[in-house]
Write an enzyme that holds these catalytic residues in place. Structure first.
Site, PDB file in Angstrom:
ATOM      1  N   PRO A   1       0.927  -1.237  -0.034  1.00 14.14           N
ATOM      2  CA  PRO A   1      -0.001  -0.018   0.027  1.00 14.14           C
ATOM      3  C   PRO A   1       0.747   1.469   0.135  1.00 14.14           C
ATOM      4  O   PRO A   1       1.898   1.295   0.867  1.00 14.14           O
ATOM      5  CB  PRO A   1      -0.834  -0.249   1.237  1.00 14.14           C
ATOM      6  CG  PRO A   1       0.250  -0.872   2.395  1.00 14.14           C
ATOM      7  CD  PRO A   1       0.839  -1.713   1.171  1.00 14.14           C
ATOM      8  N   MET A   2       0.510   2.262  -0.933  1.00 16.54           N
ATOM      9  CA  MET A   2       1.231   3.528  -0.827  1.00 16.54           C
ATOM     10  C   MET A   2       0.185   4.584  -1.082  1.00 16.54           C
ATOM     11  O   MET A   2      -0.815   4.735  -2.166  1.00 16.54           O
ATOM     12  CB  MET A   2       2.224   3.433  -2.103  1.00 16.54           C
ATOM     13  CG  MET A   2       3.338   2.711  -1.793  1.00 16.54           C
ATOM     14  SD  MET A   2       4.435   2.553  -3.504  1.00 16.54           S
ATOM     15  CE  MET A   2       3.629   1.554  -4.541  1.00 16.54           C
TER      16      MET A   2
ATOM     17  N   GLY B   1       6.651  -2.450  -3.497  1.00  9.55           N
ATOM     18  CA  GLY B   1       5.808  -1.055  -3.608  1.00  9.55           C
ATOM     19  C   GLY B   1       6.478  -0.201  -4.703  1.00  9.55           C
ATOM     20  O   GLY B   1       6.015   0.030  -5.785  1.00  9.55           O
ATOM     21  N   ARG B   2       7.523   0.744  -4.317  1.00  7.86           N
ATOM     22  CA  ARG B   2       7.842   1.695  -5.334  1.00  7.86           C
ATOM     23  C   ARG B   2       8.299   1.226  -6.923  1.00  7.86           C
ATOM     24  O   ARG B   2       8.089   1.720  -7.823  1.00  7.86           O
ATOM     25  CB  ARG B   2       8.963   2.622  -4.816  1.00  7.86           C
ATOM     26  CG  ARG B   2       8.521   3.396  -3.658  1.00  7.86           C
ATOM     27  CD  ARG B   2       9.792   4.216  -3.027  1.00  7.86           C
ATOM     28  NE  ARG B   2      10.517   3.016  -2.328  1.00  7.86           N
ATOM     29  CZ  ARG B   2      11.824   3.477  -1.850  1.00  7.86           C
ATOM     30  NH1 ARG B   2      12.299   4.528  -2.031  1.00  7.86           N
ATOM     31  NH2 ARG B   2      12.394   2.154  -1.157  1.00  7.86           N
TER      32      ARG B   2
ATOM     33  N   GLY C   1      10.893  -3.978   0.556  1.00 10.14           N
ATOM     34  CA  GLY C   1      12.183  -3.205   0.637  1.00 10.14           C
ATOM     35  C   GLY C   1      13.187  -3.532  -0.640  1.00 10.14           C
ATOM     36  O   GLY C   1      13.808  -4.605  -0.615  1.00 10.14           O
TER      37      GLY C   1
ATOM     38  N   CYS D   1       4.608   2.439   8.426  1.00  4.46           N
ATOM     39  CA  CYS D   1       4.830   3.935   7.825  1.00  4.46           C
ATOM     40  C   CYS D   1       5.746   5.044   8.621  1.00  4.46           C
ATOM     41  O   CYS D   1       5.631   5.050   9.821  1.00  4.46           O
ATOM     42  CB  CYS D   1       3.719   4.710   8.067  1.00  4.46           C
ATOM     43  SG  CYS D   1       3.725   6.242   7.116  1.00  4.46           S
TER      44      CYS D   1
END
Length: 394
Positions: free
Chosen positions: A69-70, A277-278, A254, A153
């Site tokens: 989730p972002m 994620g990113r 990560g 977070c």
């Protein structure tokens, strides 16, 4: 050790794959390498040969590729896009447990789960056990199948409210929150967290054991501390230690930004899957590429520019439809920026910078789309499809 990735990645075509792949076109699926039973009533494992994976509650998680989730990025349209490109598990954007925020337009839009593939996973952030429990009940009543608790977070806005990764410094409160939420609802609870509050105070193993004892069904661990934010390289030793310490599934998170890195991290940590994620921003097909690499020891052919354009165009259309034109154009600017960075165009090139400025100034969907199409036309005349690998993203 998994080395940091550079500007381009090379993959040995003869690499030995330790994951078995179940291919069910058009979705590529990597089953979790291994799952074990645990005290949680929500996790079971398939033992039959050729059927790997996990069931969390009544929901089968068919592969070990998860979208992290972002906030402001992994909205409903992007989650659906990643599912189409092979992600087996996606988590909705972080939602505050504070009840007075539920009525806002943003919160209501984020709570629109109609038409989403199951399971719908809702992430909650907060620091009050009773409030978190009530937020979990509210989320389940509005369509959540799994509740994820955010203790990862590192953002100042969240940590200053004594939530997110700052909670890791208070293990007593962590236990109270986990037990309260698990007891509040009859759906599985998962936890996303970091290795600790600082490199000198890594306590992820203790947090993981608290979670398992509370009945949490799955963990996702980012290999950095709160103090590290997103700087430096993720470390996976703690992820491996957590995996050894608990019997519930663990996802490694990560710096997993390529198929090679994904398999390297799985080998190094023994984790049951990876959460990305990113690295998924601007290339949702990364999930497909990881699945293919795991199955064949080689990357699939990269998407051609024409194929990439089709993906981006469908993403834009989904954003305009979901948010409405005015808001959709603003949301699309962020995603277009990531797609641009994935293209083989110099980051400091005048054309790319020009386009970024024009895209940010566009106020209508037609203008925004036309600008991007013109840029694609220019790129396609200067770039061959076989150069479309994994360029470095700052």
């Amino acid at each position: 050790m998994c080395a940091p990735n550079r500007s381009r990645f090379s993959f040995a075509r003869g690499s030995v794959c330790f994951l078995r792949l179940l291919v069910l076109p058009p979705v590529f699926v990597i089953p979790f390498p291994r799952f074990s039973l645990n005290a949680s009533p929500f996790v079971t494992a398939f033992a039959a040969p050729g059927i790997a994976g996990a069931v969390i509650g009544s929901h089968r998680i068919g592969n070990g590729l998860a979208l992290a989730p972002m906030t402001g990025l992994t909205d409903k349209p992007f989650r659906a896009l990643c599912r189409r490109w092979g992600a087996g598990y996606t988590v909705a954007e972080m939602t505050s447990a504070q009840p007075h925020l539920r009525g806002s337009k943003k919160s209501q839009q984020r709570s629109d789960y109609r038409g989403e593939p199951t399971p719908v996973v809702v992430q909650l952030v907060g620091n009050d056990p009773a409030q978190m429990a009530e937020a979990a009940r509210h989320s389940v009543a509005h369509g959540a199948h799994i509740i994820d608790i955010n203790m990862g977070c590192p953002a100042k806005k969240v940590c200053n409210a004594a939530a997110g990764s700052v909670l890791l410094a208070d293990e007593t409160r962590v236990a109270l929150i986990l037990n309260a939420v698990v007891s509040a609802v009859d759906v599985p609870i998962t936890l996303k967290f970091r290795t600790g509050v600082s490199p000198a105070m890594r306590n992820a193993v203790r947090i993981a054991r608290l979670a398992e004892d509370a009945g949490v069904a799955m963990l996702a661990l980012h290999g950095r501390t709160r103090a590290c934010g997103f700087t430096g390289n993720a470390e996976y030793e703690t992820v491996a230690a957590v995996k050894r310490a608990v019997r519930i599934p663990v996802l490694a998170n990560g710096d997993i930004d390529s198929p090679h890195k994904a398999l390297c991290v799985l080998r190094e940590t023994g984790a049951d899957g990876v959460m990305i994620g990113r690295a998924a921003l601007g290339q949702p097909w990364l999930f497909r590429d990881i699945a293919h690499f795991a199955a064949h020891g080689a990357l699939p052919l990269p998407l051609t520019l024409k194929e990439r354009l089709a993906v981006i165009d469908s993403h834009l259309a989904a954003l305009y439809e979901f948010y409405g034109e005015a808001h959709g154009v603003r949301i699309a600017r962020k995603h277009l920026g990531y797609y641009l960075r994935r293209l083989p165009v110099p980051e400091n090139g005048a054309n790319a910078e020009n386009l970024r400025q024009q895209l940010n100034a566009a106020e209508t969907a037609a203008a925004q789309r036309a600008m991007f199409l013109r840029f694609f036309d220019a790129v396609s005349t200067a770039v061959s499809d076989d150069t479309l690998l994994y360029p470095k993203v700052a």
